[in-house]
Write an enzyme that holds these catalytic residues in place. Structure first.
Site: not given
Ligand code: ZN
Ligand code: ADP
Length: 600
Positions: A128, A499, A423, A426
């Site tokens: 205070f 993707d 896969e 890809h």
């Molecule tokens: Zn894929």
């Protein structure tokens, strides 16, 4: 400056102390003082008395008597002559005990309540009366805004602890020299920047670099994070900044390092809603401080951020953060250097090829690489092997990069088959398209992060510019999964959503950011949507027409369609590979790059 800030922890401490004090006090027992007359009356009603204790003072016959009655109340009265009371008690047949009254009762039980009260008083005074009590700002005891900057002892780091970053280190060499001997620069009349801003993604080694500068120059290193200032009470941030600079001035030459400066130094007046006062005050104080010390006083302020675009331009003015050093993610060579550095204290097996690890970790930061080796070391330790093997690193790579392989997860034959085709789709494109590098691993083992499988390319280039051809190849490779599904399954699946997202992102960036579409040309249409700065964005909203918008859409569409057609053709040409690879994957779940290439 409002320093009388009561924070929650302080209130809690006070509350606990009060409760504790009260408890201790009541346990100690409260005795009511009674006069000699009242004492007489009590003794006459001796059937009510439970016990009598006479405390005698060592010097003379004076003392006190404590009487406890059957209901547990305690009464106390002082005596001028303890032996007279004793005689009287003997007479009336009341039992009593006599004890020597200690000169000072130093037991915890008696002292604690006073100690607690004193502590309470001190705390209340601090809260205070604040800075007013001990003489304003100099009163350290009252100083709630006191800087949380830490005098770091880790400054034994040197430039040798920073791998790669050749240019960055070179750029900072003059700062090191300056900190070592500011006098030399002063005499020459050379100007060294006060503020240097390090820009780079998290984990790229900005903190490390700043520490290395301090360590190399053997000067103190103060660090504070911009996010410390956020959510603070009004005025505290600014006070803290002021204190930190005060402290630094006393200890110059030195380095002040402000991590995450974007948390305080965002463009002012942006964002919806209020309550940016605190940030602005803090930022203003920082600018005032930086303007306030002389160029060659020996304080270098280094700040780190990963977003230079959102910083308030005011902090980049001359005399402030007028030097910018970009700390980029490490390239192949730097990654290898970082791996070597962190491998120094680890036991690597003879089969470990850090050069190869560096090749497969494009996009990893220094912190990621450090983490990778650490995970590998843990893996080797868990298996009780004397050395870290290449396999440990490969596993750690999947764990840190793609999520730990979950062999135990049960997957249906159908899912496995679809994944294998996906896969392979890809992988075929990765193999055929030069710009996206050969295949490293194909796997249909699900990862911890929800992917059903993955195909990992091994890019053999590490260029900083990406060509239009490369971007197209990246899009095509990303489409391979879905195309394979289309060719061999009756239906398509939801498995390609990531993707598709990636394809869209690349296509839009090519049209809107990189000027790679002939019909739109070199105009940036990327509105850089940043929700945090909605206010700013609204002010700069769409400066282009609806016709342009639909043209952009058409261009993006065309780009995607062209890539799709080209990718589909390539996969159709190699349908035999698709089938062979799928069969092999179903059997082994994982193929290496060589195994896959042999199928062609
Ligand atoms: Zn894929
Ligand atoms: P930032 O401040 O950019 O977020 P840090 O400096 O905190 O990153 O880096 C985190 C860790 O990553 C460091 O402690 C260090 O172990 C490792 N690291 C990052 N870059 C490098 C590098 N160039 N050389 C060696 N280690 C690095």
């Amino acid at each position: 400056m409002n320093r009388r800030v009561i924070t929650i922890p302080w209130l809690l401490i006070i509350f606990i102390l009060i409760i504790y004090g009260a408890a201790v006090y009541s346990m100690r027992g409260y005795s009511e003082s009674v006069s000699a007359r009242e004492l007489d009356t009590m003794l006459e009603n001796s059937q009510n008395i439970d016990s009598v204790v006479i405390s005698t003072s060592s010097k003379n016959n004076t003392g006190t008597v404590t009487i406890m009655n059957k209901s547990g109340d305690r009464y106390q009265s002082s005596l001028t002559d303890t032996s007279r009371l004793a005689a009287r008690l003997d007479e009336s047949g009341i039992d009593y005990t006599v004890q020597a009254e200690p000169a000072f009762d130093l037991s915890i039980g008696t002292l604690l309540p006073y100690a607690v009260m004193l502590a309470l008083f001190v705390i209340l005074m601090r809260l205070f009366l604040g800075g007013g009590m001990g003489g304003g700002q100099n009163s350290r005891m009252m100083n709630f805004g006191k800087s949380r900057a830490r005098l770091n002892t880790e400054t034994d780091l040197t430039m040798d602890n920073v791998a790669g970053m050749v240019e960055e280190k070179n750029e900072l060499q003059e700062v090191v020299e300056f900190l070592k001997s500011p006098q030399r620069f002063r005499e020459m009349g050379a100007r060294i920047p006060k503020g240097i801003i390090l820009v780079g993604a998290p984990g790229t080694g900005k903190t490390l670099l700043a520490k290395a500068v301090a360590g190399e120059a053997k000067v103190p290193f103060y660090s504070i994070s911009g996010s410390d200032f956020v959510e603070m009470y009004v005025g505290v941030g600014a006070a803290r900044v002021r204190d930190m600079f005060e402290e630094a001035k006393k200890n110059s030459p030195c380095i002040i390092f402000i991590d995450e400066i974007d948390a305080v130094a965002r463009r002012r007046g942006t964002g919806l809603g209020g309550s940016h006062d605190e940030r602005e005050q803090t930022l203003n104080q920082m600018l005032v401080e930086m303007d306030g010390f002389a160029q060659n006083q020996g304080i270098i302020v280094m700040a780190a951020t990963n977003r230079v675009d959102i910083l308030d331009p005011a902090i980049m003015r001359p005399g402030r953060f007028d030097r910018k050093i970009v700390v980029s993610k490490p390239d192949v060579a730097a990654r290898e250097a970082i791996l070597k550095l962190h491998a120094e204290n680890k036991r690597l097996g003879p089969d470990v090829n850090l050069g190869r690890v560096a090749q497969t970790t494009a996009g990893y930061t220094g912190a990621d690489l450090e983490n990778l080796l650490n995970e590998a070391a843990i893996e080797a330790t868990m298996d009780d092997r004397p050395y870290i093997s290449q396999k440990d690193i490969d596993d750690a790579f999947i764990k840190t990069g793609i999520g730990k392989e979950k062999r135990s997860k049960v997957i249906s034959e159908r899912d496995k088959k679809i994944t294998a085709y996906h896969e392979t789709g890809h992988a075929i494109l990765f193999h055929l398209l030069e710009d996206v590098g050969p295949v490293h691993i194909i796997s249909i083992i699900p990862t911890g992060e929800g992917a059903a499988g993955y195909t990992m390319p091994l890019p053999d280039k590490d260029d900083s510019f990406i060509t239009r051809g490369q971007l197209k190849h990246m899009m095509m490779a990303a489409m391979g999964g879905r195309i394979a599904e289309e060719l061999v399954c009756d239906d398509i699946t939801t498995g390609a959503s990531q993707d598709i997202k990636q394809v869209t992102k690349i296509a839009r960036a090519m049209v809107m950011q990189y000027g790679m579409s002939d019909r739109i040309g070199m105009i940036n249409y990327d509105d850089n949507g940043d929700d945090v700065f909605l206010g700013y964005d609204i002010a700069h909203s769409k400066t282009y027409s609806n016709e342009m918008l639909s043209l952009i859409d058409k261009e993006v569409q065309k780009l995607v369609d062209d890539c799709y057609a080209a990718a589909k053709e390539l996969i159709m040409e190699h349908r035999d590979v698709l089938e062979k690879s799928c069969t092999l994957l179903m059997e082994k779940e994982k193929l290496t790059g060589e195994e896959f290439a042999a199928l062609f």
